[in-house]
Design a protein around this motif. Sequence first.
Motif, short mmCIF file in Angstrom:
data_model
loop_
_atom_site.label_atom_id
_atom_site.label_comp_id
_atom_site.label_asym_id
_atom_site.label_seq_id
_atom_site.Cartn_x
_atom_site.Cartn_y
_atom_site.Cartn_z
N ARG A 13 44.90 -99.86 -106.50
CA ARG A 13 46.36 -99.66 -106.47
C ARG A 13 46.77 -99.14 -105.09
O ARG A 13 47.66 -98.30 -104.96
N ALA A 14 46.13 -99.67 -104.06
CA ALA A 14 46.28 -99.11 -102.72
C ALA A 14 47.71 -99.12 -102.24
O ALA A 14 48.14 -98.20 -101.51
N GLU A 65 30.15 -100.03 -103.43
CA GLU A 65 31.41 -100.77 -103.34
C GLU A 65 32.51 -99.89 -102.74
O GLU A 65 33.30 -100.34 -101.91
N LEU A 66 32.55 -98.62 -103.16
CA LEU A 66 33.54 -97.70 -102.61
C LEU A 66 33.35 -97.50 -101.12
O LEU A 66 34.33 -97.39 -100.37
N ALA A 67 32.11 -97.41 -100.67
CA ALA A 67 31.85 -97.19 -99.25
C ALA A 67 32.45 -98.29 -98.39
O ALA A 67 32.80 -98.06 -97.23
N ARG A 110 38.41 -100.02 -96.07
CA ARG A 110 39.13 -101.29 -95.97
C ARG A 110 40.52 -101.20 -96.57
O ARG A 110 41.49 -101.73 -96.00
N LEU A 111 40.67 -100.54 -97.72
CA LEU A 111 41.92 -100.54 -98.44
C LEU A 111 42.73 -99.25 -98.28
O LEU A 111 43.96 -99.26 -98.45
#
Length: 286
Positions: A122-123, A216-218, A223-224
């Motif tokens: 939800r960036a 994935e979070l790293a 990125r987002l």
Amino acid sequence: MMVDFVPDPGLYPFTSRWFESSAGTVHYIDEGDGPPILLCHGSPTWSFLYRHIVTGLRDRYRCIAVDYPGFGLSERPDGFGYTIAELTSVLGEFIDHLELDEFVLMGHDWGGPIGLSAATARAERVRGIVLGNTAFWPIEPLANRMFSVLMSSRPVQRRILERNLLVEQFLVGKYGPALTAAEAEHYRQVQPTPDARRGLSVMPKEIRAARPLLEELAVNVPRLLGDKPTLAVWGMQDIVFRPKTCLPKIRGAFTDLEIVELTDAKHFIQEDAPDRIATAIAARFP
């Protein structure tokens, strides 16, 4: 099951609210008016951890602090796995239920990856980020991984469930912050039975088991969310999320970052330095 415990309004002067998630009933508080800030706890804590910060900020922010399933006053649903991925999914439902937009996310301990996982999806709705003594990358230090192995062993899992080890040893015991007897009871009484502690028992396992999510979070956090205004409030005496290891990773992930070093604070920064944290948040997100 639900926990039969009513917080002392002198210590927790908030109105309890409830959300019916897909996993069961979720407890939260929603105090004040203004820009929303979502406060995400870790383990073995609950929204009580943020009580001083909420009272310090609710005159200028809408302060929302949630208890995940298995924690605090929320339900202990049958058939729920209490993994970081599952808790993230429930938090995402909660954010959407409240229709939060332009919100600041604060994550501490496991609240970092849980909150950031929901936020990366939800960036466009995230205004900013506050991180305190947490990680959003795979946990590599040997001491942390060995802690996971030890805490996941059958004898220690039994102690977590039967003797409330994580609360007694690491939160209200000698390794935790300075708490009054009444404050300590507010952490004990929300985990009163082995069935109520099932969520706690999963968390040490997730140090290793949640590695795919953390990998994935790293990637996704820089990125987002990497261009979002970010504040790191760090307990510099923490032996779990050591500043020399963690702060360089945070510096590498965010382009608009401020760091406030809480010199004397250990892991539970909301207990050790709530006024300094509230002041830093108000200065960073006026």
